[in-house]
Structure formats: C-alpha cells, structure tokens
Design an enzyme around this catalytic site. Structure first.
Site, mmCIF file in Angstrom:
data_model
loop_
_atom_site.group_PDB
_atom_site.id
_atom_site.type_symbol
_atom_site.label_atom_id
_atom_site.label_comp_id
_atom_site.label_asym_id
_atom_site.label_seq_id
_atom_site.Cartn_x
_atom_site.Cartn_y
_atom_site.Cartn_z
ATOM 1 N N TYR A 154 48.405 43.532 -14.385
ATOM 2 C CA TYR A 154 47.760 44.806 -14.040
ATOM 3 C C TYR A 154 48.128 45.255 -12.629
ATOM 4 O O TYR A 154 48.210 46.464 -12.363
ATOM 5 C CB TYR A 154 46.235 44.711 -14.237
ATOM 6 C CG TYR A 154 45.889 44.728 -15.703
ATOM 7 C CD1 TYR A 154 45.606 43.556 -16.398
ATOM 8 C CD2 TYR A 154 45.930 45.926 -16.417
ATOM 9 C CE1 TYR A 154 45.329 43.583 -17.759
ATOM 10 C CE2 TYR A 154 45.674 45.955 -17.782
ATOM 11 C CZ TYR A 154 45.375 44.787 -18.448
ATOM 12 O OH TYR A 154 45.141 44.810 -19.799
ATOM 13 N N HIS A 210 38.791 53.076 -22.047
ATOM 14 C CA HIS A 210 39.370 51.729 -21.895
ATOM 15 C C HIS A 210 39.432 51.297 -20.442
ATOM 16 O O HIS A 210 40.120 50.347 -20.101
ATOM 17 C CB HIS A 210 40.775 51.682 -22.510
ATOM 18 C CG HIS A 210 40.747 51.745 -24.013
ATOM 19 N ND1 HIS A 210 41.859 51.937 -24.776
ATOM 20 C CD2 HIS A 210 39.719 51.676 -24.895
ATOM 21 C CE1 HIS A 210 41.529 51.954 -26.062
ATOM 22 N NE2 HIS A 210 40.235 51.817 -26.150
ATOM 23 N N CYS A 239 35.105 40.153 -3.306
ATOM 24 C CA CYS A 239 34.361 41.374 -3.653
ATOM 25 C C CYS A 239 33.751 41.918 -2.362
ATOM 26 O O CYS A 239 33.066 41.167 -1.631
ATOM 27 C CB CYS A 239 33.252 41.023 -4.645
ATOM 28 S SG CYS A 239 32.003 42.316 -4.831
ATOM 29 N N SER A 294 48.825 56.377 -31.339
ATOM 30 C CA SER A 294 49.354 55.898 -32.624
ATOM 31 C C SER A 294 48.272 55.820 -33.694
ATOM 32 O O SER A 294 48.552 55.583 -34.857
ATOM 33 C CB SER A 294 49.990 54.518 -32.431
ATOM 34 O OG SER A 294 49.024 53.634 -31.871
ATOM 35 N N ASN A 339 51.671 64.835 -31.590
ATOM 36 C CA ASN A 339 52.254 63.512 -31.392
ATOM 37 C C ASN A 339 53.763 63.565 -31.617
ATOM 38 O O ASN A 339 54.240 64.411 -32.371
ATOM 39 C CB ASN A 339 51.611 62.500 -32.357
ATOM 40 C CG ASN A 339 51.590 61.101 -31.775
ATOM 41 O OD1 ASN A 339 51.074 60.876 -30.682
ATOM 42 N ND2 ASN A 339 52.181 60.165 -32.506
ATOM 43 N N ALA A 388 54.837 65.725 -25.975
ATOM 44 C CA ALA A 388 53.573 66.273 -25.442
ATOM 45 C C ALA A 388 53.828 67.388 -24.429
ATOM 46 O O ALA A 388 53.081 68.378 -24.379
ATOM 47 C CB ALA A 388 52.769 65.154 -24.792
#
Ligand code: APR
Ligand code: ZN
Length: 225
Positions: A52, A105, A132, A173, A194, A212
């Site tokens: 990530y 998400h 943190c 998809s 799409n 798009a």
C-alpha cells in the site's frame, strides 16, 4: 433528479493506475488479491504495508482524467441529489473537485490505528511502523477494506439506491459484492459505462462500451443539457 454513481478501477485506468483484474501483474511475486486480505496482514504485515505504501506513493505521479472532472461538474450541478460512491482507494475524484466522495473500500490517504481506532489523513509510508499520533502504538494499518471485511457506509448507499431516479456504474467489472448488487437495489433507471460489458451488463437497462474519458463526459453533458 436523484442520481447514484458507482465508480471502479476503470475510471482511473486512463490516469495510469492499473485496474485490479486487468493488471494481471504480480507484486513482489504475490497476487494483489492475496495481499489485500486480513490474513496476509496478520501473516506478513510488512509485505502488506509496502504494497500500500507503493500504491500511495504512485498517487503523486498521476492526475485525475476527464471522467473524474466530468463527475465533479455533475456534483456542482446536482448538489445533494448526487451520491458518488467509489470502490477506488485513490484520491482522483477529490483532486478533480468532487467534495462528497463515498469510499466504500477506504482510502490510501487514510491510516487506521487498530489500538485506539482513530483514522487519520496519511501521506507517508506505513511500513517500519510509525507510531500512532494519538496513542503512540505502532498498530497503524492502511485504512482499506480488505476481502472479508465490511465495506464502509453501506446504509447510506442502500438508502440512496432505493430512492434514486438513476444509477450509473462506471469502470467496474461487477465481480465484487456488495457493489455488484447495486444495480438490483436501484429503484430507478440503470446505465453502465465500461470499456467492455461487465459481468452484470445485462442487468442494466442500458450498457455503453468505451473508455471512461469518452463515455463519462458525454453522459454528463446529456444529463446537464
Ligand atoms: N474506461 C472504462 N472502463 C475501463 C477502462 C477504461 N479506460 N479500463 C478498464 N476498464 C474496466 C474493465 O473493463 C473492468 O471491467 O474497468 C473494470 C475494472 O475492473 P476491476 O479491475 O475488477 O476493478 P473493480 O471493478 O474496481 O474491482 C472491484 O475488487 O479488487 C477488489 O476492492 C477491490 O475495489 C476493488 C474491487
Ligand atoms: Zn492510536
């Protein structure tokens, strides 16, 4: 007119961010689908953090495209009558000017401390375990919804779909639930934009194929005409 728009990785493809299933690529020898899981994070947190971190860093190398900008124009015109829902974890909608983006998400630009449950804007790497800022623990993880975890804000999405006049799906998809079911929850008309017919294309009243950056500005002009 109340509109719900869902976007997937396909809307960011022409900005240079590879989609999930078109990439076909491995990452450090791993299938990305295997990395985006709580099990992978428990097993090898460093690998998942690096995956990530690399995707977060890539955000600084890409720009929103004409499709993102068209949806920002649509929000200016429709205001609260538009709910923009995205499965994407990039920030291209925001950088194109969309102010209310519903990330079901999660987002690469957010970090989640599993010790104190705080979520914060985050731009740097999470590998090597920065503490943190709130509680000092080193339990910061990407604020991404992994396979098997509960998507964010589904109650808001369901309410909007049940009262909308139009649901438009862009660049996805149609393989991952619950987003793949939105077309069935939508009260109003349904349209898919799409590159090729998605797995759920036949469930839409209308399905248009193309990039798009061509289809979305044209559709927004139709709506605003
Ligand atoms: N224009 C329009 N659509 C495009 C373009 C483009 N330039 N390029 C690709 N597409 C389409 C592909 O045809 C495909 O149907 O975008 C879709 C991308 O599908 P996926 O790669 O499966 O991405 P997405 O549908 O967003 O994945 C859903 O699955 O991997 C998980 O959580 C992850 O949010 C992701 C979810
Ligand atoms: Zn904390």
């Amino acid at each position: 007119m109340k509109v719900v728009v869902l976007t997937g990785a396909g809307i960011s493809a022409e900005s240079g961010l590879t989609t999930f299933r078109d990439s076909g690529g491995l990452w450090e020898g791993h299938d990305p689908m295997q990395v985006a899981t709580p099990e992978a994070y428990a097993d090898d947190p460093g690998l998942v953090q690096r995956f990530y971190d690399a995707r977060r860093a890539a955000l600084d190398t890409v720009e929103p495209n004409a499709a993102h900008h068209a949806l920002a124009r649509l929000e200016q015109a429709l205001g609260d009558d538009l709910l923009l829902v995205t499965q994407n974890v990039d920030d291209l909608h925001e950088r194109a000017g969309s102010r209310r983006v519903h990330h079901v998400h999660g987002s690469l630009r957010s970090a989640w401390c599993t010790a104190c449950d705080a979520r914060r804007e985050w731009s740097g790497p999470l590998a090597e375990g920065p503490p943190c800022p709130g509680c000092g623990s080193t339990s910061l993880r990407p604020d991404i919804v992994w396979f098997g975890e509960i998507p964010y804000g589904m109650d808001v999405v369901e309410d909007a779909l049940e009262s909308c006049d139009l649901f438009v799906s862009i660049g996805t998809s149609g393989l991952v639930y619950p987003a793949a079911a939105f077309v069935h929850w939508a009260r109003g008309d349904t349209l898919e934009l799409n590159l090729e017919p998605s797995a759920g294309a036949t469930d839409f009243a209308e399905s248009r194929q193309g990039p798009a950056t061509v289809l979305v500005p044209a559709w927004v002009e139709e709506v605003l005409a």
